[in-house]
Design a protein around this motif. Structure first.
Motif, mmCIF file in Angstrom:
data_model
loop_
_atom_site.group_PDB
_atom_site.id
_atom_site.type_symbol
_atom_site.label_atom_id
_atom_site.label_comp_id
_atom_site.label_asym_id
_atom_site.label_seq_id
_atom_site.Cartn_x
_atom_site.Cartn_y
_atom_site.Cartn_z
ATOM 1 N N GLY A 42 -21.168 -23.690 10.787
ATOM 2 C CA GLY A 42 -21.566 -24.297 9.529
ATOM 3 C C GLY A 42 -23.005 -23.963 9.177
ATOM 4 N N THR A 43 -23.500 -24.587 8.111
ATOM 5 C CA THR A 43 -24.842 -24.268 7.627
ATOM 6 C C THR A 43 -25.948 -24.781 8.545
ATOM 7 O OG1 THR A 43 -24.807 -26.215 6.183
ATOM 8 C CG2 THR A 43 -24.158 -24.102 5.202
ATOM 9 N N ALA A 44 -25.813 -25.981 9.081
ATOM 10 C CA ALA A 44 -26.850 -26.507 9.980
ATOM 11 C C ALA A 44 -26.928 -25.704 11.285
ATOM 12 C CB ALA A 44 -26.639 -27.989 10.235
ATOM 13 N N PRO A 45 -25.792 -25.325 11.893
ATOM 14 C CA PRO A 45 -25.877 -24.436 13.047
ATOM 15 C C PRO A 45 -26.469 -23.054 12.694
ATOM 16 C CG PRO A 45 -23.791 -25.585 13.084
ATOM 17 C CD PRO A 45 -24.430 -25.855 11.750
ATOM 18 N N THR A 46 -26.206 -22.570 11.497
ATOM 19 C CA THR A 46 -26.783 -21.294 11.080
ATOM 20 C C THR A 46 -28.292 -21.429 10.900
ATOM 21 O OG1 THR A 46 -24.702 -20.709 10.005
ATOM 22 C CG2 THR A 46 -26.612 -19.376 9.438
ATOM 23 N N VAL A 74 -22.899 -18.127 19.778
ATOM 24 C CA VAL A 74 -23.645 -18.977 20.702
ATOM 25 C C VAL A 74 -23.771 -20.417 20.205
ATOM 26 C CG1 VAL A 74 -25.863 -19.285 21.876
ATOM 27 C CG2 VAL A 74 -24.939 -16.982 21.549
ATOM 28 N N VAL A 75 -24.435 -20.615 19.081
ATOM 29 C CA VAL A 75 -24.780 -21.954 18.610
ATOM 30 C C VAL A 75 -23.546 -22.814 18.366
ATOM 31 C CG1 VAL A 75 -25.956 -23.252 16.789
ATOM 32 C CG2 VAL A 75 -26.973 -21.148 17.684
ATOM 33 N N ALA A 76 -22.495 -22.240 17.824
ATOM 34 C CA ALA A 76 -21.270 -23.009 17.560
ATOM 35 C C ALA A 76 -20.611 -23.491 18.843
ATOM 36 C CB ALA A 76 -20.281 -22.158 16.760
#
Length: 100
Positions: A42-46, A74-76
Motif C-alpha cells: 500500500g501507500t504507507a508501506p511504499t 521486503v516492507v510488505a
C-alpha cells in the motif's frame, strides 16, 4: 553500515536508523500523509520503502525507481518488529541497480 529498525508501540509505528528517527522524505514524494506502515502492500508501506531507499542510496531518483520493488519484496512482509541493514536493502533491489 547503517541499521534500520521498526517497532509498533502504544504511540504508533516507530522507524529508526542507527537510533535516530528515519526521515519520511515527504519532500521527495508524499505517498501517505499518515507516514510509515508495513506488513501489507500500500501507500504507507511504499512511503517507508522510499525513505529507506533514499537513506541507503543517497540518490532521490534511484530511491523513486526502486521503492515499489522494495515495498513488495521486503516492507510488505515485515512483522511487527524488524531489523535490516543497509546491505540487506541493497541486496533486495540489486537486480534493479548497479551497485558500486
Amino acid at each position: 553500515m547503517k541499521t534500520y529498525t521498526g517497532d509498533r508501540t502504544i504511540d504508533g509505528v516507530q522507524v529508526m536508523v542507527d537510533g535516530a528517527p528515519l526521515d519520511p522524505r515527504f519532500d521527495l514524494k508524499t505517498l501517505s500523509e499518515l507516514g510509515f506502515e508495513w506488513g501489507y502492500e500500500g501507500t504507507a508501506p511504499t512511503q517507508l520503502a522510499l525513505a529507506l531507499a533514499a537513506d541507503v542510496f543517497g540518490d532521490d531518483a534511484l530511491a523513486l525507481k526502486v521503492c515499489d520493488t522494495l515495498m513488495k519484496r521486503v516492507v510488505a512482509n515485515f512483522a511487527n518488529e524488524w531489523v535490516m541493514t543497509e546491505g540487506d536493502i541493497k541486496d533486495a533491489v540489486s537486480d534493479q541497480v548497479a551497485l558500486k
